[in-house]
Design a protein around this motif. Structure first.
Motif, PDB file in Angstrom:
ATOM      1  N   LEU A 153       0.833  -1.194   0.000  1.00 49.53           N
ATOM      2  CA  LEU A 153       0.000   0.000   0.000  1.00 49.53           C
ATOM      3  C   LEU A 153       0.865   1.239   0.000  1.00 49.53           C
ATOM      4  O   LEU A 153       1.844   1.334   0.740  1.00 49.53           O
ATOM      5  CB  LEU A 153      -0.917   0.010   1.231  1.00 49.53           C
ATOM      6  N   LYS A 154       0.506   2.201  -0.847  1.00 45.18           N
ATOM      7  CA  LYS A 154       1.191   3.490  -0.879  1.00 45.18           C
ATOM      8  C   LYS A 154       0.128   4.578  -0.818  1.00 45.18           C
ATOM      9  O   LYS A 154      -0.673   4.744  -1.729  1.00 45.18           O
ATOM     10  CB  LYS A 154       2.009   3.641  -2.171  1.00 45.18           C
ATOM     11  N   GLY A 155       0.114   5.299   0.309  1.00 39.06           N
ATOM     12  CA  GLY A 155      -0.896   6.317   0.514  1.00 39.06           C
ATOM     13  C   GLY A 155      -0.386   7.712   0.205  1.00 39.06           C
ATOM     14  O   GLY A 155       0.818   7.951   0.093  1.00 39.06           O
ATOM     15  N   GLY A 156      -1.320   8.628   0.075  1.00 35.38           N
ATOM     16  CA  GLY A 156      -0.973  10.019  -0.157  1.00 35.38           C
ATOM     17  C   GLY A 156      -0.539  10.702   1.125  1.00 35.38           C
ATOM     18  O   GLY A 156      -0.892  10.288   2.224  1.00 35.38           O
ATOM     19  N   LYS A 157       0.215  11.781   0.976  1.00 36.41           N
ATOM     20  CA  LYS A 157       0.769  12.467   2.139  1.00 36.41           C
ATOM     21  C   LYS A 157      -0.311  13.084   3.003  1.00 36.41           C
ATOM     22  O   LYS A 157      -0.078  13.312   4.208  1.00 36.41           O
ATOM     23  CB  LYS A 157       1.762  13.540   1.695  1.00 36.41           C
ATOM     24  N   GLU A 158      -1.505  13.342   2.439  1.00 39.03           N
ATOM     25  CA  GLU A 158      -2.555  13.991   3.216  1.00 39.03           C
ATOM     26  C   GLU A 158      -3.110  13.090   4.320  1.00 39.03           C
ATOM     27  O   GLU A 158      -3.758  13.568   5.247  1.00 39.03           O
ATOM     28  CB  GLU A 158      -3.700  14.445   2.294  1.00 39.03           C
ATOM     29  N   SER A 159      -2.868  11.780   4.245  1.00 45.86           N
ATOM     30  CA  SER A 159      -3.387  10.859   5.266  1.00 45.86           C
ATOM     31  C   SER A 159      -2.270  10.125   6.007  1.00 45.86           C
ATOM     32  O   SER A 159      -2.496   9.068   6.587  1.00 45.86           O
ATOM     33  CB  SER A 159      -4.337   9.849   4.617  1.00 45.86           C
ATOM     34  N   THR A 160      -1.082  10.701   6.025  1.00 50.82           N
ATOM     35  CA  THR A 160       0.085  10.019   6.599  1.00 50.82           C
ATOM     36  C   THR A 160      -0.118   9.604   8.050  1.00 50.82           C
ATOM     37  O   THR A 160       0.133   8.450   8.428  1.00 50.82           O
ATOM     38  CB  THR A 160       1.333  10.921   6.495  1.00 50.82           C
ATOM     39  N   GLU A 161      -0.557  10.530   8.896  1.00 56.06           N
ATOM     40  CA  GLU A 161      -0.725  10.215  10.321  1.00 56.06           C
ATOM     41  C   GLU A 161      -1.742   9.095  10.517  1.00 56.06           C
ATOM     42  O   GLU A 161      -1.543   8.194  11.327  1.00 56.06           O
ATOM     43  CB  GLU A 161      -1.162  11.465  11.080  1.00 56.06           C
ATOM     44  N   SER A 162      -2.819   9.158   9.755  1.00 60.85           N
ATOM     45  CA  SER A 162      -3.882   8.158   9.895  1.00 60.85           C
ATOM     46  C   SER A 162      -3.403   6.771   9.507  1.00 60.85           C
ATOM     47  O   SER A 162      -3.592   5.800  10.243  1.00 60.85           O
ATOM     48  CB  SER A 162      -5.084   8.538   9.019  1.00 60.85           C
ATOM     49  N   PHE A 163      -2.773   6.661   8.334  1.00 60.72           N
ATOM     50  CA  PHE A 163      -2.441   5.305   7.909  1.00 60.72           C
ATOM     51  C   PHE A 163      -1.252   4.725   8.659  1.00 60.72           C
ATOM     52  O   PHE A 163      -1.119   3.505   8.775  1.00 60.72           O
ATOM     53  CB  PHE A 163      -2.304   5.174   6.387  1.00 60.72           C
ATOM     54  N   ILE A 164      -0.402   5.556   9.228  1.00 60.33           N
ATOM     55  CA  ILE A 164       0.657   5.020  10.083  1.00 60.33           C
ATOM     56  C   ILE A 164       0.049   4.436  11.356  1.00 60.33           C
ATOM     57  O   ILE A 164       0.421   3.341  11.806  1.00 60.33           O
ATOM     58  CB  ILE A 164       1.704   6.101  10.405  1.00 60.33           C
ATOM     59  N   ALA A 165      -0.920   5.138  11.946  1.00 63.39           N
ATOM     60  CA  ALA A 165      -1.564   4.639  13.163  1.00 63.39           C
ATOM     61  C   ALA A 165      -2.325   3.339  12.891  1.00 63.39           C
ATOM     62  O   ALA A 165      -2.253   2.392  13.692  1.00 63.39           O
ATOM     63  CB  ALA A 165      -2.506   5.699  13.712  1.00 63.39           C
TER      64      ALA A 165
END
Length: 444
Positions: A153-165
């Protein structure tokens, strides 16, 4: 689930190796992993929503500065409209579905002692590239584990905090199961999408989740098969015999229940004969919900005796996925003109006819060139959870493999197995003394 800053090639190789292990695990082991993921995410709820709030603060500021669209901000909000609860429910729904791996879909006796089977199996390694939508991580992880596929999975920078958690919770869950942690990987290295798209020797399918710009970029820059859709340009044809209140309810739900979704209504086609009978009620209900109507001359004229305000539609409005409370309206004379418009201007996603005529409805649903063709139902039903798929990896408008909301079945392919006893092809043929194949169909 591992968060990796390894090179794209190393991440893909690790995922490929993990996929070989995952594909051989029994259904019980894969289901246990989904239970563990649900448990860990539930326990981490406060931390995840706090992280999501930090992402939202930055995203709202970016939207105010014109650097991010409001539709992306809406998709980012994990606490909105029960999204968190739906995400968790989707995990258990997927867990409780029948095992998709190893289903025999064909069995043929080629000859005595020589049997052929077609058996479902995982695709291999999935690459999911997404913008916003932090719930995608849990959705994809659940479907991948259940179907025996590895996922990067590679997410956008706008959701970084969310997808790391979220990733931390899923990683902690997988550590307690037989599923290899490398089977679900979150790539945290920036600017690696071009390199990932070049790894066709390790990655079997790309699934983009985001804007049409993202999807078009991916389709143009990889040799890996891509499953997805660029636009969600959904239309409703309001036919003259439709029940007026039903039409109001369906159209308002299609447009306003979640305007930023790809299955929301973008174009309303009104039959000329319904302009003075049904359309004004529909328009009034839409405007009451804050919808801006962009009307062609015919539909705007039908509203001139009311207090309803409408803007003039431009040609490009009928090719636009607004993802907001904006709706393009056009008058058509009949079913054939409606179909011509949809098949020319639509995105092959989901399209609807509102009518009391079963004959017209069946003609519409057969002729419209879309993944979803509905009669008297909201476009918003185009959703894996609502279809009973548990959740979905995305909606496909492709003409091969999976189409529409893609759940477990869309993540499977098949292989052919033959069980013999030293059989060789040289003895078979049409000549004298050669054996003939039986090709006897066997029960599944």
């Amino acid at each position: 689930m591992s968060m990796t800053n390894a090179s794209p090639s190393e991440a893909a190789q690790a995922a490929k190796s993990a996929s070989h292990v995952l594909a051989t695990l029994p259904a019980s082991a894969r289901n246990d992993a989904l239970t563990a993921i649900h448990t860990e995410l539930t326990a981490a709820r406060d931390d995840i929503l706090t992280a999501n709030a930090r992402d939202l603060d930055l995203a709202r500021q970016a939207a105010a500065d014109g650097r991010l669209s409001q539709s992306l901000v809406s998709r980012l909000d994990l606490g909105k409209k029960g999204k968190w609860e739906d995400m968790l429910k989707g995990i258990l729904d997927v867990r409780d579905l029948d095992d998709p791996v190893g289903r025999v879909t064909l069995r043929t006796r080629l000859d005595d002692g020589l049997d052929l089977e077609r058996v479902t199996c995982p695709i291999g390694v999935l690459l999911i590239i997404f913008e916003a939508r932090p719930e995608v991580i849990a959705n994809i992880a659940s479907l991948a584990v259940k179907s025996g596929n590895a996922a990067i999975l590679k997410g956008g920078k706008e959701s970084t905090e969310s997808f790391i958690a979220i990733s931390r919770a899923i990683s902690a869950a997988l550590d307690k199961t037989q599923v290899p942690n490398a089977a679900i990987q979150l790539v945290t290295t920036r600017d690696v999408i071009p390199q990932l798209l070049d790894l066709d020797q390790h990655i079997d399918l790309v699934i983009p989740r985001g804007s049409n710009e993202l999807v078009r970029y991916i389709k143009s820059n990889t040799k890996i098969p891509v499953l997805g859709h660029a636009d969600g340009l959904c239309s409703i044809f309001l036919e003259q015999s439709a029940d007026p209140q039903m039409a109001v309810d369906v159209i308002v739900d299609s447009k306003t229940s979640y305007p930023a979704a790809c299955n929301s209504l973008e174009t309303l086609l009104v039959q000329e004969a319904a302009l003075t009978t049904i359309f004004p009620r529909v328009a009034e209900a839409l405007v009451a919900k804050g919808v801006e109507l962009r009307c062609d001359p015919g539909s705007k004229a039908a509203l001139q005796d009311s207090n309803i305000q409408a803007a003039d539609a431009a040609d490009e409005d009928f090719n636009t996925e607004f993802l907001s409370l904006t709706l393009a309206v056009k008058v058509v004379s009949d079913l054939e003109e409606a179909l011509l418009h949809i098949n020319t201007h639509g995105s092959h996603h989901t399209d609807v006819i509102l009518t009391s005529s079963s004959e017209l409805a069946e003609r519409f649903m057969s002729a419209v060139d879309s993944a979803g063709a509905y009669w008297n139902a909201s476009t918003r039903f185009a959703d894996g959870m609502r279809y009973g798929f548990g959740t979905e990896v995305g909606i496909s408008t492709n003409k091969i493999h999976a189409r529409g909301p893609v759940g477990l079945e869309g993540l499977m392919v098949y292989k052919y197995k033959i069980r013999g006893a030293g059989h060789v092809t040289a003895v078979y043929g049409e000549g004298e003394g050669q054996r003939r194949f039986k090709h006897e169909k066997l029960p599944l």
